[in-house]
Motif scaffolding. Structure first.
Motif, PDB file in Angstrom:
ATOM      1  N   VAL A   1      79.058 -64.676  68.170  1.00 53.78           N
ATOM      2  CA  VAL A   1      79.454 -65.283  69.449  1.00 53.78           C
ATOM      3  C   VAL A   1      79.430 -64.195  70.523  1.00 53.78           C
ATOM      4  O   VAL A   1      79.431 -63.000  70.214  1.00 53.78           O
ATOM      5  CB  VAL A   1      80.867 -65.903  69.366  1.00 53.78           C
TER       6      VAL A   1
ATOM      7  N   LEU B   1      84.042 -64.764  62.978  1.00 53.12           N
ATOM      8  CA  LEU B   1      83.363 -64.513  64.255  1.00 53.12           C
ATOM      9  C   LEU B   1      83.061 -63.034  64.449  1.00 53.12           C
ATOM     10  O   LEU B   1      83.884 -62.173  64.135  1.00 53.12           O
ATOM     11  CB  LEU B   1      84.227 -65.010  65.421  1.00 53.12           C
TER      12      LEU B   1
ATOM     13  N   ARG C   1      87.267 -72.801  71.534  1.00 55.23           N
ATOM     14  CA  ARG C   1      86.138 -73.562  70.971  1.00 55.23           C
ATOM     15  C   ARG C   1      86.521 -75.024  70.799  1.00 55.23           C
ATOM     16  O   ARG C   1      87.706 -75.331  70.582  1.00 55.23           O
ATOM     17  CB  ARG C   1      85.757 -73.014  69.586  1.00 55.23           C
ATOM     18  N   SER C   2      85.530 -75.903  70.793  1.00 56.53           N
ATOM     19  CA  SER C   2      85.800 -77.331  70.579  1.00 56.53           C
ATOM     20  C   SER C   2      85.934 -77.656  69.098  1.00 56.53           C
ATOM     21  O   SER C   2      86.292 -78.760  68.729  1.00 56.53           O
ATOM     22  CB  SER C   2      84.687 -78.179  71.200  1.00 56.53           C
TER      23      SER C   2
ATOM     24  N   THR D   1      77.520 -75.317  67.422  1.00 60.56           N
ATOM     25  CA  THR D   1      78.690 -76.138  67.095  1.00 60.56           C
ATOM     26  C   THR D   1      78.279 -77.326  66.230  1.00 60.56           C
ATOM     27  O   THR D   1      78.936 -77.669  65.245  1.00 60.56           O
ATOM     28  CB  THR D   1      79.348 -76.627  68.405  1.00 60.56           C
TER      29      THR D   1
ATOM     30  N   LYS E   1      87.093 -66.617  73.129  1.00 61.04           N
ATOM     31  CA  LYS E   1      86.877 -67.889  73.843  1.00 61.04           C
ATOM     32  C   LYS E   1      87.389 -69.091  73.041  1.00 61.04           C
ATOM     33  O   LYS E   1      87.275 -69.134  71.818  1.00 61.04           O
ATOM     34  CB  LYS E   1      85.362 -68.045  74.082  1.00 61.04           C
TER      35      LYS E   1
ATOM     36  N   LEU F   1      77.076 -70.002  68.945  1.00 63.00           N
ATOM     37  CA  LEU F   1      78.034 -71.085  68.731  1.00 63.00           C
ATOM     38  C   LEU F   1      78.185 -71.881  70.027  1.00 63.00           C
ATOM     39  O   LEU F   1      79.277 -72.219  70.459  1.00 63.00           O
ATOM     40  CB  LEU F   1      79.385 -70.516  68.243  1.00 63.00           C
TER      41      LEU F   1
ATOM     42  N   HIS G   1      88.647 -67.571  62.431  1.00 64.13           N
ATOM     43  CA  HIS G   1      88.450 -66.500  63.407  1.00 64.13           C
ATOM     44  C   HIS G   1      87.858 -65.247  62.780  1.00 64.13           C
ATOM     45  O   HIS G   1      87.119 -64.495  63.410  1.00 64.13           O
ATOM     46  CB  HIS G   1      89.782 -66.189  64.104  1.00 64.13           C
TER      47      HIS G   1
END
Lengths: 428, 428
Positions: free
Chosen positions: B44, B60, B51-52, B16, B49, B11, B57
């Protein structure tokens, strides 16, 4: 391995190339499709005519129905052109379960939806990579390479004849009429050049590209067309002074699912990748929301380049035959077509006006622009010693086509504007 | 419609972009494949972390095997990079019948044949369009668009970092070291730039393109590699004087089924389409026996351009799933690889020599060329006021690499040649 049998319709330039490639690259083709590919019948106008390649005389026929009715033939490769009877022949070939590979842009631009619908009904493939931009695999690229993206703009130099003429005019300072004559002598232009120079050929190709790129059935009637016959050497010189080249561009745009398609001589900023596409070469510039700027460049016509695309399609048909998935590609045109209005079509413009040489004229002109909300980027008045009146070169910012039409109408009624000499769309 | 489930591994930048496109273009994608496409798990390094983009969640995971072992997941999209453990993960995913889309050029250049063999064995797709030239669909084009042709030459600007550096050096007269620092500051070059500037990244991409284009398994070891770290501003100035640009070109050539692949700074004649590809853009020039000259231009990297290629591959996998033909594409590498010897590799050269400034030196040099049958196109001795010795700029006609090596060896032993300052291959 049972050979795949092909009926070739047409043995002109492209047909000859198809024979050369299918025979010359037979080993390579078999390496990919694991079957011999055999051209078993060839439709010609005159069996007795001398040919530049040696073909088995027994394969030649003057009757298209002999190919359509031959149950042994799996694929019809149509490179004879024409619309009326060609369409009937293609529909009947599909009816009988034959797959079609065609280089016929007129047929696909005007009857594409009908032919593709019949193909779907009968579970047959219809591929037509060679119908646009000869050797450039642009149709595949739009369908498969950019399947994930939303294409917002397609700009094409898709007619080699006009690009040859404009390149000569730009590089050698020659007049349109002289270069056209030269192009005719070299065989780059037809004796009746109308279809090329008036933009009709490009319009057909843009119809196909817009339909695929925007996934909506665009018709030839939706394309706003203007050719190059009114492009003057003076226009090109002014374009150069401003850092532009004049190109015949097909432009298909989409914004919020509203589409516009046009073909017109366009001033393209030097440094834009499509500005340096010269001579008989073609190029298609594609802008996608995600991918950004891309361009695909290559020969737009010619025996072997066009035949390369035809035979690549033939390979695709044969691979599908082996997989048993002919006719199973999802239809590409699943969106409702919504055309932009003149209010929604925006671009920059270049204008060349011949005006009275007296005080107050520029103010009058500026008032017209202001009245219709057209914002000016620059105005130049080049020295024209010895001439009566003055010349004005005007560049606008992006403005709607509707506003520009109002401005041009107002100028036509303004006595101080003697002639609207040129109007160009500007890109890059 | 049962959704197609995707396990996304990685990611970072490209990952992304994949999430953005799959989510943002969901409606368009469903229009083509008639199924929802759902990213159901994302690998990930650090779940915590920031993220943009907003991702669920719960999707992940930090454990790749969680994705590999998930029987619900149909397709693994690998954009995490790496070779060793990544290869094991990919092989196990294939073993469990998952299709793979990867952007990993290192993996495909070094372990492509092993991965493709496993895919074939298990009836799975492995697509890797994004591994070369980011958003340009060049792999598709070589496999499908030119299936009918015999490709004789592929020249690629396939590394954006080095093209950015060379463009800056050419356009702004800056020194290599300064531009490299600037590129690092802008994020166009890594803090350890070796892989880019020494040509290794380009070599991996050329391995992939040559394998596909020539349908033979080319290895990374077959590629003769030289980077741009020794390119000087002086070289570029001399190139300009002669009408050339300096570009880092990957060049793959085939003649009579003998292949050579190399990466090196090359002087490209202005006017050749690849000479004007600037900045971080990539381009691949393809010459085919039948099609002639073509070129494909676009962004070579970046979040969305690369993700465009990844998701286009994903669409292709899903279409194949619907048709039940995954893993059924004929293998592209069915030819025996035969490498050219140095005697068979021919090109033009540019040499810059620093020589003693006395009578007779040019004659000595001419004798060496003549001894090894190297034919000279031009010799220039530019004025170098204040400098000790003279400079000689020599262009040759096409000559074998073996002969050129002999010439260079002889110059190294000639006392009148003080330095062989530069040697460039010349194209266009």
């Amino acid at each position: 391995m049972k050979p795949v049998k092909v009926g070739l319709m047409g043995l002109g330039t492209v047909g000859t190339g198809v024979v050369r490639i299918v025979e010359g690259h037979q080993e390579d083709l078999q390496g990919q499709v694991a079957s011999p590919i055999v051209i078993s019948k060839i439709l010609v106008k005159d069996r007795a005519k001398a040919r530049s390649i040696s073909v088995d005389h027994g394969k030649l026929t003057e009757d298209p129905w002999e190919i359509v009715r031959d149950p042994e033939i799996d694929v019809v490769v149509e490179v004879m052109g024409g619309i009326g009877s060609t369409k009937e022949i293609m529909l009947e070939a599909l009816e009988r379960g034959k797959h079609i590979v065609t280089a016929n842009k007129d047929l696909m631009a005007m009857h594409g939806p009908e032919i593709l619908a019949k193909a779907k009904e009968k579970g047959c493939d219809v591929f037509y990579e060679a119908s646009v931009a000869g050797g450039i695999p642009i149709i595949r690229t739009l369908i498969e390479g950019f399947s994930s993206d939303r294409i917002t703009k397609i700009m094409g130099i898709v007619n080699g004849t006009t690009n040859y003429i404009l390149t000569k005019m730009s590089q050698e300072g020659a007049a349109y009429a002289d270069v056209l004559k030269e192009a005719q002598a070299l065989g780059y232009a037809e004796s009746d050049p109308t279809s090329d120079v008036e933009g009709l050929d490009a319009a057909r190709k843009m119809t196909i590209l817009a339909t695929i790129g925007f996934r909506a059935n665009v018709s030839l009637e939706d394309v706003d067309v203007k050719g190059i016959s009114s492009v003057t050497q003076e226009d090109i010189q002014y374009a150069h002074q401003l850092g532009y080249e004049v190109k015949l561009l097909g432009i298909a745009e989409r914004q919020d699912d509203f589409i516009s398609v046009s073909v017109q001589p366009t001033m393209v900023k030097r440094g834009h990748p499509i500005a340096s596409v010269n001579g008989v070469f073609n190029a298609v510039y594609v802008h996608g929301e995600a991918v950004g700027e891309t361009m695909f460049y290559g020969p737009g016509a010619g025996e072997l380049p066009t035949a390369t695309s035809v035979v690549a399609d033939l390979v695709a048909v044969v691979k599908n035959m082996k997989l048993g998935v002919n006719g199973r590609q999802a239809s590409v045109s699943y969106k409702e077509k919504k055309l932009k209005t003149d209010e929604q079509i925006a671009s920059k413009y270049f204008l060349l006006l011949h005006v009275e040489d007296r005080a107050g004229v520029l103010m009058q002109i500026a008032q017209v622009f202001s009245q219709y909300d057209v914002s000016i980027e620059s105005v130049m008045q080049p020295a024209t010693p010895g001439q009566k009146g003055a010349e004005l070169i005007i560049s606008t910012h992006a403005v709607s086509k509707a506003s520009m039409n109002e401005v041009l109408k107002a100028f036509a009624e303004l006595s101080s504007v003697q002639t609207i000499k040129s109007v160009y769309r500007v890109e890059g």
